[in-house]
Enzyme design. Structure first.
Site, PDB file in Angstrom:
ATOM      1  CB  CYS A 103      -0.901  -0.033   1.222  1.00  0.00           C
ATOM      2  SG  CYS A 103      -1.987   1.353   1.316  1.00  0.00           S
ATOM      3  CB  CYS A 200      -2.619  -0.899   4.446  1.00  0.00           C
ATOM      4  SG  CYS A 200      -2.278   0.631   3.657  1.00  0.00           S
TER       5      CYS A 200
END
EC number: 2.8.1.13
Length: 367
Positions: A103, A200
């Site tokens: 991410c 995330c």
């Protein structure tokens, strides 16, 4: 006024305390500051909708308090294509990926960085990560955060020195209690908000249930290191090396009552291998092979390197020797055996406070 007054910084506002205080600190340093809230998950999920709405409201409240503008952007398509699909692919293959690293690589320091520069005219982006940067000899290094308990350099090893040079990390110079103190002093809406610990951008939810929505479970045998079948697992993807909880097995009839640990995953036969005791030899590795290498401020490794490595977040540094192999992989030999080295996770290398880079663990070495 410092010469920062001509520089525009876009802060990634997550609705948490770290990014909130980052925005304030940059204001204090004289920068032109604005916030950006990223929406990265579109699946129909009422819990997630509520949590994202709360985060956006908190980010807006902080920006209002600081007197800065808050922009919003939707990166859900990029997240799905470049993070989530790969995350599922790794789980399907029986490995344990780290979505936060992906991410950061694809969203926070690529999509966000490009959007901030091209659409918002930013000179820099800033995030609430606990890391630091240092300009030295014409390049920019990534350093550990001052707060050893919160240091997040492990999650940022995929950044290039150019990306680090375009990013500011104000809270990396502080310890977490000080960040909370500043937020409370300013009466920011996020001052007492707890830190997020979920995947995330997908938030905190029951992981097994969540994964089951996207990947069909494939039950199989749980077998001891001696080959005895003692139970059934619901899918190798739900288990990781060194795991103790959630196995659903007790002691054997004639054996010890010591807890069972996952020591291996036999992907070909869909078998989970377990052993008793947290110090069972099968849990330990003497090294690893890593691939998909990335070095922050250097070219690929040309010669063996003495440094330290972390094979998971918050692990103590392990002294090691890194040797380049012919096919853009590396062999890492630890000075002492390490428990629960997990394929799919990242091995991240350091020299003192400098994060050198890292790679994805392909296999562990037991000889």
């Amino acid at each position: 006024m410092s010469d920062n007054s001509q520089k525009k910084v876009i802060v990634g506002m997550s609705g948490g305390v770290d990014s909130s205080v980052s925005a304030y600190l940059l204001q204090q340093q004289g920068y032109q500051v604005a916030g950006l809230f990223m929406k990265n998950w579109e699946e129909d999920d009422s819990d997630e909708y509520c949590s994202a709405a709360t985060d956006l409201a908190d980010a807006q409240a902080v920006c209002d308090r600081l007197g800065i503008e808050l922009h919003t952007v939707n990166f859900a398509a990029e997240y799905w294509d470049n993070v989530f699909e790969l995350f599922l692919q790794e789980y399907r293959a029986g490995r344990t990926p780290n979505p936060d690293i992906l991410c950061n690589k694809e969203i926070k320091f690529k999509a966000f960085l490009e959007f901030a520069a091209e659409d918002l005219g930013a000179d820099y982006i800033a995030t609430g990560h606990y890391v630091r940067r240092r300009d030295i000899n014409g390049t920019t290094q990534l350093l550990r955060g001052v707060d050893a308990n919160k240091d997040q350099s492990y999650f940022l090893y995929t950044l290039s020195h150019q990306q680090v040079a375009q990013s500011l990390f104000p809270v990396g110079e502080l310890e977490k209690p000080e960040v909370r103190r500043i937020a409370a002093q300013l009466d920011l809406a996020t001052a007492k908000k707890k830190d997020s610990t979920g995947i995330c951008f997908i938030g905190e939810r029951k992981f097994r249930e969540f994964l089951g929505r996207y990947l069909p479970a494939q039950p199989g045998k749980i077998v001891t290191v001696d080959g005895e079948t003692i139970g059934e697992h619901q899918g190798l993807m739900y288990h990781t090396l060194g795991q103790r909880k959630g196995l659903g097995i007790g002691g054997t009839k004639e054996g010890s009552e010591e807890p069972w640990y996952v020591v291996d995953k036999d992907l070909d036969n869909n078998v989970l291998v377990v052993a008793q005791g947290h110090d069972h030899p099968r849990l330990f590795s003497n090294g690893l092979i890593a691939q998909q290498l990335h070095w922050v401020d250097r070219l690929p490794l040309g010669a063996p390197l003495r440094c330290t490595v972390k094979t998971r977040y918050r692990q103590a540094d392990i002294p090691c020797l890194v040797t380049p192999l012919a096919d853009e992989r590396i062999e890492v030999r630890f000075d002492q055996p390490v428990a629960a080295v997990t394929p799919g996770q990242s091995a991240v290398f350091y020299q003192d406070e400098v994060c050198l880079g890292g790679g994805i663990i392909e296999t562990r070495l037991v000889d």
